[in-house]
Design a protein around this motif. Sequence first.
Motif, short mmCIF file in Angstrom:
data_model
loop_
_atom_site.label_atom_id
_atom_site.label_comp_id
_atom_site.label_asym_id
_atom_site.label_seq_id
_atom_site.Cartn_x
_atom_site.Cartn_y
_atom_site.Cartn_z
N TYR A 1 -18.78 8.87 -8.99
CA TYR A 1 -17.68 8.50 -7.96
C TYR A 1 -17.87 7.03 -7.81
O TYR A 1 -16.72 6.54 -7.28
CB TYR A 1 -17.76 9.44 -6.69
CG TYR A 1 -17.09 9.18 -5.87
CD1 TYR A 1 -15.79 9.72 -5.53
CD2 TYR A 1 -17.53 8.09 -4.74
CE1 TYR A 1 -14.95 9.53 -4.23
CE2 TYR A 1 -16.68 7.75 -3.71
CZ TYR A 1 -15.63 8.35 -3.49
OH TYR A 1 -14.59 7.95 -2.30
N PHE A 2 -19.05 6.46 -7.95
CA PHE A 2 -19.29 5.34 -7.62
C PHE A 2 -19.07 4.20 -8.78
O PHE A 2 -19.62 3.22 -8.78
CB PHE A 2 -20.81 5.05 -6.93
CG PHE A 2 -20.80 5.77 -5.86
CD1 PHE A 2 -20.33 5.45 -4.51
CD2 PHE A 2 -21.50 6.97 -5.65
CE1 PHE A 2 -20.45 6.17 -3.26
CE2 PHE A 2 -21.52 7.84 -4.41
CZ PHE A 2 -21.13 7.30 -3.21
N GLU A 3 -18.40 4.65 -9.72
CA GLU A 3 -18.54 3.64 -10.93
C GLU A 3 -17.68 2.54 -10.36
O GLU A 3 -18.07 1.47 -10.92
CB GLU A 3 -17.60 4.53 -11.86
CG GLU A 3 -17.39 3.79 -13.37
CD GLU A 3 -18.64 3.81 -14.34
OE1 GLU A 3 -18.87 2.80 -14.94
OE2 GLU A 3 -19.52 4.73 -14.01
N PRO A 4 -16.61 2.52 -9.80
CA PRO A 4 -16.02 1.10 -9.48
C PRO A 4 -16.95 -0.03 -8.63
O PRO A 4 -16.74 -1.10 -8.74
CB PRO A 4 -14.82 1.49 -8.44
CG PRO A 4 -14.65 3.08 -8.91
CD PRO A 4 -15.75 3.59 -9.20
N LEU A 5 -18.11 0.75 -8.20
CA LEU A 5 -18.90 -0.26 -7.34
C LEU A 5 -19.78 -0.84 -8.17
O LEU A 5 -20.37 -2.02 -7.92
CB LEU A 5 -19.87 0.65 -6.42
CG LEU A 5 -19.14 0.82 -5.07
CD1 LEU A 5 -20.14 1.80 -4.11
CD2 LEU A 5 -18.65 -0.59 -4.42
N LYS A 6 -20.25 -0.44 -9.38
CA LYS A 6 -21.12 -0.84 -10.38
C LYS A 6 -21.23 -2.48 -10.59
O LYS A 6 -22.00 -3.11 -10.58
CB LYS A 6 -21.33 -0.19 -11.91
CG LYS A 6 -21.90 1.36 -11.70
CD LYS A 6 -21.69 1.99 -13.00
CE LYS A 6 -22.40 3.22 -12.71
NZ LYS A 6 -22.58 3.74 -14.18
N PRO A 7 -20.02 -2.95 -11.05
CA PRO A 7 -19.75 -4.41 -11.26
C PRO A 7 -20.42 -5.08 -9.97
O PRO A 7 -21.04 -6.37 -10.38
CB PRO A 7 -18.33 -4.77 -11.84
CG PRO A 7 -17.91 -3.44 -11.94
CD PRO A 7 -18.47 -2.32 -11.28
N TYR A 8 -20.21 -4.71 -8.90
CA TYR A 8 -20.56 -5.62 -7.77
C TYR A 8 -21.82 -5.36 -7.36
O TYR A 8 -22.70 -6.17 -6.67
CB TYR A 8 -19.56 -5.25 -6.48
CG TYR A 8 -18.22 -5.20 -7.02
CD1 TYR A 8 -17.56 -6.55 -7.08
CD2 TYR A 8 -17.42 -4.26 -7.19
CE1 TYR A 8 -16.19 -6.65 -7.32
CE2 TYR A 8 -15.99 -4.27 -7.58
CZ TYR A 8 -15.38 -5.47 -7.98
OH TYR A 8 -14.17 -5.55 -8.37
N VAL A 9 -22.54 -4.05 -7.57
CA VAL A 9 -24.02 -4.04 -7.36
C VAL A 9 -24.68 -5.00 -8.27
O VAL A 9 -25.82 -5.49 -7.87
CB VAL A 9 -24.36 -2.49 -7.51
CG1 VAL A 9 -25.83 -2.31 -7.58
CG2 VAL A 9 -23.65 -1.68 -6.33
N ARG A 10 -24.14 -5.14 -9.54
CA ARG A 10 -24.98 -5.77 -10.81
C ARG A 10 -24.92 -7.23 -10.27
O ARG A 10 -25.86 -7.97 -10.32
CB ARG A 10 -24.11 -5.71 -12.09
CG ARG A 10 -24.22 -4.25 -12.57
CD ARG A 10 -23.64 -4.36 -13.84
NE ARG A 10 -23.67 -3.01 -14.65
CZ ARG A 10 -22.62 -2.25 -14.48
NH1 ARG A 10 -21.29 -2.72 -14.46
NH2 ARG A 10 -22.71 -0.90 -15.34
N LYS A 11 -23.55 -7.67 -10.01
CA LYS A 11 -23.77 -9.18 -9.34
C LYS A 11 -24.49 -9.32 -8.07
O LYS A 11 -25.12 -10.47 -8.14
CB LYS A 11 -22.12 -9.47 -8.85
CG LYS A 11 -21.24 -9.44 -9.92
CD LYS A 11 -20.01 -9.91 -9.37
CE LYS A 11 -18.79 -9.84 -10.38
NZ LYS A 11 -17.20 -10.39 -9.99
#
Length: 240
Positions: free
Chosen positions: A111-121
């Motif tokens: 469900y939180f897949e769209p958040l991954k790029p921003y968590v990585r940043k």
Amino acid sequence: MSAEVISKRFLFPLHRSRTETHFMHEAIHDVDSLLWVLVRLCLTRKGPGLNMEREELDHHAPAFNSQLKDAVVCLFEGTPEVIKERKIQLVTDRNPRSAFEEKVVTHFHPYFEPLKPYVRKWWATLILGYKYHGEEFHDIHDHIIRILDEAIKMISQTVTEDEKAKKAAINLWNKCRNERLATFRRQGSATPPSPPYSSPPSSPQPSMTTPPRHNLSSEDEPDSPLAAVSQQLHAMKLKR
């Protein structure tokens, strides 16, 4: 909590005088802690709403995932020593981005897949701040607020059918509850009657396939936890 705060020392001292006895709590430590709040939600929940704890964390569930459980215990539920060791390992690893990806991000619920790029940043910005004490250290709030603003803009543009149904059901429950509370107040009743059902509905189970998405108007856009995090960072920045 930040690895530096847990260990009460700077993990990347830039000069000899910056030793454990000179440790000070900095703004970057607050922003680091806020990231771990978001990470815990992504690891332990399968979406917004009630009753959304992940079955994979239940030892008795068929879907139990020992690697996910280990990640949650080592980062949040273990002893202070266990938590300190894991967080220091993540920050001081030869490749902290890869370590964070392998031990943390890979276990996020789909469900939180769209958040991954921003968590990585967010994580990469923290590492730069800790290591070099440049602008990422001194202006950490501005950097993370920009990341969150970007995430809010991109993610809040769409919503799934399940999310729309959940929001409508919860709004209906709140409307019924508020109407009954208003009736009690007018009647001077001390004990409000029960609503049509005892609690707001839990979110529907996320589908393994990607459901159709729809553009949202400003009136339909759901409340975003990322917006709340961004507002908190603005407040933290003003206090310093």
